[in-house]
Motif scaffolding. Structure first.
Motif, PDB file in Angstrom:
ATOM      1  N   GLY A   1      15.042   6.073   6.364  1.00 15.85           N
ATOM      2  CA  GLY A   1      14.862   6.565   7.730  1.00 15.85           C
ATOM      3  C   GLY A   1      13.471   6.313   8.304  1.00 15.85           C
ATOM      4  N   ILE A   2      12.537   5.936   7.443  1.00 20.49           N
ATOM      5  CA  ILE A   2      11.194   5.600   7.936  1.00 20.49           C
ATOM      6  C   ILE A   2      11.269   4.389   8.873  1.00 20.49           C
ATOM      7  N   ARG A   3      12.368   3.633   8.759  1.00 26.28           N
ATOM      8  CA  ARG A   3      12.556   2.469   9.630  1.00 26.28           C
ATOM      9  C   ARG A   3      13.288   2.826  10.928  1.00 26.28           C
ATOM     10  N   ASN A   4      13.593   4.111  11.122  1.00 26.99           N
ATOM     11  CA  ASN A   4      14.196   4.521  12.399  1.00 26.99           C
ATOM     12  C   ASN A   4      13.239   4.288  13.567  1.00 26.99           C
ATOM     13  N   HIS A   5      11.990   4.669  13.343  1.00 28.70           N
ATOM     14  CA  HIS A   5      10.966   4.523  14.389  1.00 28.70           C
ATOM     15  C   HIS A   5       9.709   3.935  13.769  1.00 28.70           C
ATOM     16  N   PRO A   6       9.821   2.702  13.306  1.00 26.99           N
ATOM     17  CA  PRO A   6       8.692   2.131  12.554  1.00 26.99           C
ATOM     18  C   PRO A   6       7.415   2.015  13.385  1.00 26.99           C
ATOM     19  N   GLU A   7       7.592   1.840  14.686  1.00 30.73           N
ATOM     20  CA  GLU A   7       6.416   1.676  15.529  1.00 30.73           C
ATOM     21  C   GLU A   7       5.639   2.995  15.608  1.00 30.73           C
ATOM     22  N   LYS A   8       6.369   4.089  15.810  1.00 34.30           N
ATOM     23  CA  LYS A   8       5.718   5.404  15.887  1.00 34.30           C
ATOM     24  C   LYS A   8       5.101   5.789  14.550  1.00 34.30           C
TER      25      LYS A   8
ATOM     26  N   SER B   1       0.864  -1.187   0.000  1.00 34.51           N
ATOM     27  CA  SER B   1       0.000   0.000   0.000  1.00 34.51           C
ATOM     28  C   SER B   1       0.893   1.226   0.000  1.00 34.51           C
ATOM     29  N   ILE B   2       0.342   2.312  -0.490  1.00 31.99           N
ATOM     30  CA  ILE B   2       1.087   3.565  -0.522  1.00 31.99           C
ATOM     31  C   ILE B   2       0.256   4.613   0.232  1.00 31.99           C
ATOM     32  N   ILE B   3       0.902   5.266   1.200  1.00 29.91           N
ATOM     33  CA  ILE B   3       0.212   6.360   1.890  1.00 29.91           C
ATOM     34  C   ILE B   3       0.828   7.663   1.393  1.00 29.91           C
ATOM     35  N   GLY B   4      -0.003   8.529   0.879  1.00 28.67           N
ATOM     36  CA  GLY B   4       0.477   9.820   0.379  1.00 28.67           C
ATOM     37  C   GLY B   4       0.228  10.925   1.395  1.00 28.67           C
ATOM     38  N   ILE B   5       1.294  11.612   1.790  1.00 29.48           N
ATOM     39  CA  ILE B   5       1.175  12.647   2.824  1.00 29.48           C
ATOM     40  C   ILE B   5       1.402  14.024   2.200  1.00 29.48           C
ATOM     41  N   ARG B   6       0.414  14.896   2.348  1.00 31.08           N
ATOM     42  CA  ARG B   6       0.554  16.278   1.883  1.00 31.08           C
ATOM     43  C   ARG B   6       0.482  17.264   3.051  1.00 31.08           C
ATOM     44  N   GLU B   7      -0.173  16.858   4.137  1.00 30.59           N
ATOM     45  CA  GLU B   7      -0.369  17.777   5.271  1.00 30.59           C
ATOM     46  C   GLU B   7       0.974  18.129   5.910  1.00 30.59           C
ATOM     47  N   SER B   8       1.198  19.430   6.071  1.00 30.75           N
ATOM     48  CA  SER B   8       2.554  19.832   6.486  1.00 30.75           C
ATOM     49  C   SER B   8       2.872  19.400   7.915  1.00 30.75           C
ATOM     50  N   GLU B   9       1.868  19.365   8.768  1.00 30.11           N
ATOM     51  CA  GLU B   9       2.128  18.942  10.146  1.00 30.11           C
ATOM     52  C   GLU B   9       2.595  17.477  10.176  1.00 30.11           C
ATOM     53  N   THR B  10       1.943  16.655   9.379  1.00 26.48           N
ATOM     54  CA  THR B  10       2.319  15.233   9.322  1.00 26.48           C
ATOM     55  C   THR B  10       3.723  15.070   8.733  1.00 26.48           C
ATOM     56  N   LYS B  11       4.000  15.816   7.665  1.00 24.47           N
ATOM     57  CA  LYS B  11       5.338  15.735   7.076  1.00 24.47           C
ATOM     58  C   LYS B  11       6.410  16.156   8.076  1.00 24.47           C
ATOM     59  N   LYS B  12       6.087  17.192   8.832  1.00 20.76           N
ATOM     60  CA  LYS B  12       7.029  17.697   9.834  1.00 20.76           C
ATOM     61  C   LYS B  12       7.328  16.617  10.885  1.00 20.76           C
ATOM     62  N   ARG B  13       6.279  15.984  11.365  1.00 18.36           N
ATOM     63  CA  ARG B  13       6.473  14.935  12.381  1.00 18.36           C
ATOM     64  C   ARG B  13       7.250  13.748  11.797  1.00 18.36           C
ATOM     65  N   LEU B  14       6.919  13.405  10.549  1.00 18.74           N
ATOM     66  CA  LEU B  14       7.644  12.301   9.912  1.00 18.74           C
ATOM     67  C   LEU B  14       9.115  12.662   9.694  1.00 18.74           C
ATOM     68  N   ALA B  15       9.363  13.905   9.289  1.00 20.51           N
ATOM     69  CA  ALA B  15      10.752  14.350   9.079  1.00 20.51           C
ATOM     70  C   ALA B  15      11.563  14.144  10.358  1.00 20.51           C
ATOM     71  N   ALA B  16      10.964  14.487  11.482  1.00 23.31           N
ATOM     72  CA  ALA B  16      11.648  14.318  12.769  1.00 23.31           C
ATOM     73  C   ALA B  16      11.891  12.829  13.063  1.00 23.31           C
ATOM     74  N   LEU B  17      10.884  12.009  12.819  1.00 20.19           N
ATOM     75  CA  LEU B  17      11.010  10.576  13.097  1.00 20.19           C
ATOM     76  C   LEU B  17      12.031   9.896  12.177  1.00 20.19           C
ATOM     77  N   CYS B  18      12.187  10.423  10.976  1.00 15.79           N
ATOM     78  CA  CYS B  18      13.112   9.796  10.011  1.00 15.79           C
ATOM     79  C   CYS B  18      14.541  10.285  10.194  1.00 15.79           C
ATOM     80  N   GLY B  19      14.803  11.076  11.232  1.00 18.47           N
ATOM     81  CA  GLY B  19      16.176  11.510  11.469  1.00 18.47           C
ATOM     82  C   GLY B  19      16.444  12.903  10.949  1.00 18.47           C
ATOM     83  N   GLU B  20      15.507  13.793  11.202  1.00 21.84           N
ATOM     84  CA  GLU B  20      15.683  15.224  10.860  1.00 21.84           C
ATOM     85  C   GLU B  20      16.104  15.413   9.412  1.00 21.84           C
ATOM     86  N   GLN B  21      15.329  14.861   8.507  1.00 22.91           N
ATOM     87  CA  GLN B  21      15.625  15.046   7.094  1.00 22.91           C
ATOM     88  C   GLN B  21      14.687  16.135   6.564  1.00 22.91           C
TER      89      GLN B  21
END
Lengths: 245, 245
Positions: free
Chosen positions: B135-142, B47-67
């Protein structure tokens, strides 16, 4: 729709090939294209074994579950996840490699798959056709012996390539909304969509087999997933140093 | 060299994007192209999840190692291996699913990767650029909690997409003879070739960083592979029902 997307959307697996060979230059183009795929932190953790010798193809066809197109294709490519090369790098710099984690396994498996998809697309752009062969995992130990794969290398899948001698219909994919989700995973409406898709697939088979077959997608999946498939994989991979941790 | 191969060979990861959005139609083209990739025995286990919402992208960026490019890209795609849908199919036909084997994990992971590579190529053909995010696998649970991924689904990697605001040089790949082997795995001459490649990579970094960096490929690899990476993956995956057997 541009030419590239047109090609991607025209994909069908090709299982019947003419006797025409694939030239060395043409194969080089395909392999080079494969190499330009992305690689996790630049590890390039895959290798490709190209098989042209008919005796080897014959033996592989038997090991992969009697798939005659492995024998009749011009070139059979075996895509391997490969951490072995990284061991060289570690040795050169007097460090010990830590490669037995699941993460390294994912990294190498994904690297092999991205390269392979580039190869498939390049091949199709050159008028070739092909099919992925998961059956290479039927007897991964025997395949590894045959191809002399060292430790930290495993065959992920094969790919039979050649000039098409058939023109099969495309198999309809799941509705986009089932596969693609916006913002989060939400599948409350998926079942209805999958039921509608079942009808499309059943019609597809009825048309293609002139009524001999009419199974739906969910029937196929339920049939497939109720049985254990290739239960030897974990033990095999762990013997090759993968997935130990 | 045809247009398709030209595109494949021109790939660079893009990490800097303009503010221009990706239209809905354009994204649909990309996802549809992804869906036409091959799938193991037609399971379509991704499955593919497409993220456009900036708040979600921001949180994901942090979880993936500040990218930061995860935040600044137009659309962030999360490619998931997905056996959850097959459970629906089994339930519809009153069978129990056997999905905990390593084989099913490979199948779904490869399916996700093949679809993703089609998406990347389609995007590039439309003038977009992108980068895979392991980096999505840095915190896969979160990440799984955030995106509400059910059981039997895991995020394999992300892909940041947008209109390029940079024009980076291509990073030279390993010599073809190191990656591609004829008839069997044979690497007795690889080390010499890798040493020559080290020089190419060192020159590449020297040029690109104006002398600030000049490490070789084997240095990078030895450095990377001497440490355990994402040691949590096995436990995480087993909690999601993968790799139990």
């Amino acid at each position: 729709m541009n030419e590239v997307i047109q090609l991607l959307k025209a994909h069908r697996s090709i299982r019947k090939f003419t006797t025409r060979d694939i030239s060395k230059e043409c194969l080089s183009e395909i392999i080079e294209a494969a190499q330009w795929a992305s690689s996790s932190t630049f590890v390039q953790a895959y290798s490709i074994i190209g098989i042209r010798e008919s005796e080897t193809k014959k033996r592989l066809a038997a090991l992969c579950g009697e798939q005659p197109y492995i024998e009749s294709c011009a070139v059979f490519l075996v895509f391997c996840a490969d951490l072995h090369r990284l061991e060289h790098a570690c040795r050169m710099h007097q460090t010990d490699m830590v490669g037995e984690y699941t993460e390294s396994f994912i990294m190498a498996t994904v690297d092999a798959a991205l390269a392979a998809q580039n190869a498939m697309i390049a091949a199709e752009s050159l008028g070739l056709g092909g099919v992925y062969i998961g059956g290479i995992r039927n007897h991964p130990e025997k395949v590894s012996e045959m191809l002399m794969l060292p430790n930290y290398v495993y065959p992920v899948f094969g790919m039979a390539l050649g000039y098409p001698d058939q023109d099969p219909e495309q198999k309809p994919r799941l509705p986009m909304a089932v596969v693609y989700k916006e913002e989060k995973y939400e599948d409350s409406e998926d079942i209805d969509k999958i039921i509608a898709y079942d009808k499309i697939i059943s019609d597809y088979y009825t048309r293609r087999t002139k009524g001999k077959r009419s199974d739906t997608w969910t029937e196929q999946m339920a049939e497939k997933m109720q049985n254990e498939t290739r239960p030897h994989m974990k033990e095999f991979l762990q013997k090759r140093n993968f997935l130990l941790k």
